[in-house]
Design a protein around this motif. Structure first.
Motif: not given
Length: 713
Positions: A538-540, A553-556, A562-569, A577-578
């Motif tokens: 998120l900082d980067m 956010g991103a999580e394992i 490794i996935v990335v989460n968006t504001r619409d869940n 998609e990134v």
């Protein structure tokens, strides 16, 4: 481990290179500036090879010696690395550290013959440096493996273009998950527990064989024999999965190396396009030369022109003309009295009406005046003639159509300087284009295309085989679990099995404890790595979840994806998609989080880390990876950067780089280098220029684009 220095001899075009690396915790960054094809990848490979040997090369069979090394002539390839290693241990609950200084030397001889390297046996020596001197150590390879596990090579020695293996579309989902899991497992040092678990499994197989010999139950014998059979199948499948993973990793490495070589081969452009460019530059050069000849003739004519006289004598001429003009103003010139007086004498009457006939006093006076005027007429006529000629010339010179000689000369000089620059530019572009044409090997490009297709197809097939083998392994483990439960029930009913039952129960319990510990440790650290990766990512990318940013956010995941989460869940797939910059940021966030959480100090060497990045994302990533070490985190970072990657980050490098130098390949002249190197052979050279400088050795044709400062040698 921290690298202190390296000496590389005859590795590719690195014929004799000495490198130094920053070990200053306040400035842990070393910057190696080099353009594509200038030795970055070779340097990275040389360091990897020194630490791990031929098994980590893109292709273990490819030659390491310089491409132009004479056939059937021995070439000694040597890489030496000085490094310090900090050992951490706990004594009575207290953390103790000890630092040792080592020198590693790996060497091998090659006697190339065409494409065959004819490589001999590698020789590796590890010396420990003490106050008493240097002493060689036994079991060098195993000692190195303990300091820097082979499984972590992609974490600590990363090719930026291949840094996305944790989220790459080139590998299956299971392979990506395994890479994440293996990275965490290796850095946490869970190998010992895994070896214990394997040992328990082997002991269980031995007990199962004893059960078949000692039981009186035919059903128990059948089930136990089935367990032994299924266990052997499990071992075979496990080995097959391991082999396939290694094959996939090797194929990935070869595919990346081939794609990289193909990309660089195509960077020069197609032969047809370059031939067209060459024709255009040749025409520009010819036109400029013709224009220069025309200006040269004009310049010559200018020195033969009347305007040169005006330029040199104009002031003196103007002074004379001004004097004549004053005479004219006074009526002294032109002289018109003589013809007037003669006419009056002929008519016998003055213009005033007085009588001028013979014998009159008036006629006598006019004759006297006529004689006087005739005496001055020659001089006056000469002055009058000069006046009118001078007046014509002055009016002509003062007109807007005629310029002064000095102005014309200055204008021609400026035009000739400009045309000279055009000639130099066209000539440089022409030579550069011809050099690129010479570099194009259409046969090699076609070969690389074919290899790329072959490796891609092989990788796809291997991934399919891996998915099938892993599915079979899961099915086998489930069958084994069911058979073990059935065996347990039958063993309990067989009184003869009391002793073996106890051993079997202990082994099962022990296996559950070890397996549970492994799972718990990996799960706990997985959460810590995932949380830290999320913070860094998120900082980067500059995303603030509180401000409703797209990236929340991103999580394992628990399955190591490794996935990335968006504001619409939604959950984004990083594969598709990134964007490219965020993919790299995500990969670096994972690597940095993993090393921070594990506490392992090791060099992070990255080739072209900022490719596909720009603007604030590039700056934030660079600031994050190169910032000073803290109390809880120590680091060493070595970045291979092109000048384009460096652009707009110079202030960060000023602050955070401890050592900076530049690599240059002599073959880049004249296509990319301005000055001809004094070299008898192709080689990569090193100079001390920083990211803000250039010298006669490293000056490139596009140096003006980056506002660099000249550094004299």
């Amino acid at each position: 481990m921290k690298l202190v220095a390296a000496h590389i001899r005859n590795f590719k075009l690195l014929r004799e290179i000495d490198l130094s690396f920053s070990i200053d915790s306040n400035k842990p960054l070393t910057v190696i500036r080099a353009e594509n094809g200038s030795g970055k990848t070779s340097t990275l490979q040389a360091l990897r090879w020194a630490l791990y040997g031929k098994d980590v090369l893109d292709d273990p069979l490819i030659r390491l010696s310089p491409a132009d090394w004479p056939d059937k002539t021995l070439c000694e390839i040597v890489v030496e690395i000085d490094f310090v290693h900090t050992a951490v241990s706990k004594v009575n609950g207290e953390t103790m550290t000890s630092e040792s200084h080592f020198m590693l030397k790996r060497e091998v001889g090659e006697t190339p013959d065409g494409d065959s390297p004819n490589r001999g046996q590698e020789r590796v020596t590890l010396f420990e440096k003490t106050l008493a001197g240097s002493a060689p150590l036994d079991a060098a390879e195993s000692r190195l493996a303990q300091m820097l596990p082979k499984e972590m090579i992609d974490i600590f020695f990363t090719d930026g273009d291949a840094a996305l293996t944790f989220i790459s579309t080139d590998v299956s989902d299971s392979t990506k998950r395994d890479k994440v899991k293996d990275a965490i497992r290796s850095l946490l040092g869970l190998d010992l527990l895994e070896r214990v678990e394997k040992r328990i499994s082997n002991t269980q197989s031995t007990l199962n064989r004893q059960i078949t010999r000692n039981t009186s139950s035919d059903q128990l014998v059948t089930i136990t024999e089935k367990i032994v059979e299924i266990s052997e199948q499990k071992d075979e499948l496990t080995n097959a999965v391991t082999t396939l993973k290694e094959d996939i990793e090797n194929t990935q490495r070869k595919l990346h190396a081939t794609s990289r070589d193909l990309k660089r081969a195509l960077e020069a452009g197609s032969y047809k396009q370059l031939a067209h460019l060459r024709e255009n530059y040749q025409k520009q050069l010819n036109d400029a030369i013709e224009e220069e000849e025309r200006l040269k003739r004009q310049h010559q004519e200018l020195f033969q022109s009347e305007s040169l006289s005006w330029g040199q004598l104009g002031q003196v001429f103007q002074k004379g003309y001004d004097y004549l003009d004053s005479l004219h103003a006074k009526g002294i010139i032109p002289r018109a009295a003589v013809p007037v007086l003669e006419e009056r004498l002929e008519t016998g009457e003055c213009i005033c009406g007085a009588d001028l006939s013979e014998g009159t006093i008036g006629r006598k006076k006019v004759c006297e005046l006529l004689d006087q005027q005739r005496n001055n007429d020659s001089k006056a006529n000469h002055l009058s003639s000069l006046y009118y000629q001078a007046k014509s010339e002055v009016e002509k010179w003062a007109s807007n159509e005629t310029k002064k000689w000095s102005e014309s000369c200055q204008e021609l000089q400026e035009q000739r300087v400009a045309i000279k620059k055009r000639i130099e530019s066209a000539n440089r572009e022409l030579k550069s284009t011809e050099a690129k044409l010479d570099q194009i090997d259409e046969e090699e490009i076609e070969q690389k295309h074919s290899q790329e297709k072959m490796f891609t197809a092989t990788l796809r097939q291997k991934n399919i085989e891996l998915d099938r083998s892993e599915a079979s392994l899961i099915d086998t483990e489930q069958k084994l679990k069911e058979l073990n439960q059935s065996q347990k029930e039958l063993r309990q009913a067989d009184e003869k099995m009391a002793g073996l039952n106890a051993e079997k129960t202990v082994l099962n319990d022990l296996q559950q404890v070890v397996h549970g510990s492994l799972k718990e440790m990996q799960g706990t650290y997985l959460k810590r790595v995932s949380d830290r990766m999320n913070e860094l990512f998120l900082d980067m990318v500059g995303a603030d979840p509180k401000q409703n940013a797209i990236f929340q956010g991103a999580e394992i995941t628990s399955k190591y994806s490794i996935v990335v989460n968006t504001r619409d869940n939604r959950t984004l797939n990083p594969d598709y998609e990134v964007n490219g910059a965020s993919q790299r940021a995500l990969t670096f966030a994972f690597i940095w989080a993993l090393t921070e959480v594990s506490g392992v100090v090791a060099p992070r060497v990255i080739d072209t880390p900022l490719g596909m990045m720009s603007g604030n994302v590039k700056r934030r990533v660079l600031e994050m990876v190169s910032k000073a070490a803290g109390e809880d985190v120590d680091r060493q970072v070595i970045l291979f950067l092109t000048q384009s990657e460096i652009s707009h980050t110079e202030d960060i490098l000023d602050k955070q780089s401890g050592i900076t130098f530049t690599l240059v390949k002599t073959d880049d002249y004249p296509a990319d280098l301005m000055n001809a190197p004094k070299a008898q052979q192709s080689e990569v050279r090193l100079c001390s220029c920083t990211h803000r400088e250039y010298c006669d050795q490293c000056q490139r044709t596009n140096y003006e684009d980056f506002h660099l400062n000249y550094r004299g040698i």
